[in-house]
Design an enzyme around this catalytic site. Structure first.
Site, PDB file in Angstrom:
ATOM      1  CB  CYS A 172     -27.429   8.815  23.225  1.00 54.49           C
ATOM      2  SG  CYS A 172     -28.662   9.834  24.020  1.00 54.49           S
TER       3      CYS A 172
ATOM      4  CB  CYS B 103     -26.682  12.244  24.479  1.00 48.01           C
ATOM      5  SG  CYS B 103     -27.379  10.950  25.530  1.00 48.01           S
TER       6      CYS B 103
END
Ligand SMILES: [Zn+2]
Length: 147
Positions: free
Chosen positions: A69, A72
């Site tokens: 991600c 993230c």
């Protein structure tokens, strides 16, 4: 005597009782002698998360993330900076949804990064999407004040 606060050791998961007015005095774990707060998020497995959740006397702010991600990874240093500002008022932790898919499903973590705030063993607030450190600190402080 001020009420002691339960602090779960980020190293050995021992439950420590720290007088509330000593939380900022760099308290150490009675078991492993490691510092109870190091100004950085603690990576937790599902089992460790459950222990911290049920025994932590301070709110637990969890960053649900995954290695694939991009947002993230962008937020990771912001969350680190937020830990320096929010400890020892709360414990910051990271939980990989790849390593704990069952837990992520149980908590209905649909989009990541997802910040979840837990207090008294219950989730009290959550917010999806990457945020800068200042916004994380503001959001978590506000959310925990209402908990
Ligand atoms: Zn310890």
């Amino acid at each position: 005597m001020p009420e002691p606060v339960q602090v779960v050791c980020p190293h050995c998961d021992t439950i420590n009782r720290v007088p509330a007015n000593r939380l900022t005095d760099v308290p150490r774990c009675g078991e492993c002698r490691g510092p109870l707060f190091e100004g950085r998020p603690v990576p937790l497995s599902e089992a460790r998360f459950r222990r911290h959740l049920s025994h932590s006397g301070i709110p637990l702010l969890v960053d649900f993330w995954a290695s694939w991600c991009g947002p993230c990874r962008t937020m990771a240093p912001e969350f680190e900076a937020a830990a320096r500002a929010l400890e020892p008022r709360m414990r910051l932790a990271k939980l990989s949804t790849e390593e704990a898919p069952g837990l992520a499903a149980e908590l209905r973590i649909s989009g990541i990064p997802m910040l979840s705030l837990f207090a008294g063993g219950q989730e009290v607030a959550r917010r999806a999407g990457a945020m800068p450190a200042r916004q994380i600190v503001e959001w978590a402080s506000r959310a925990s004040a209402g908990a």
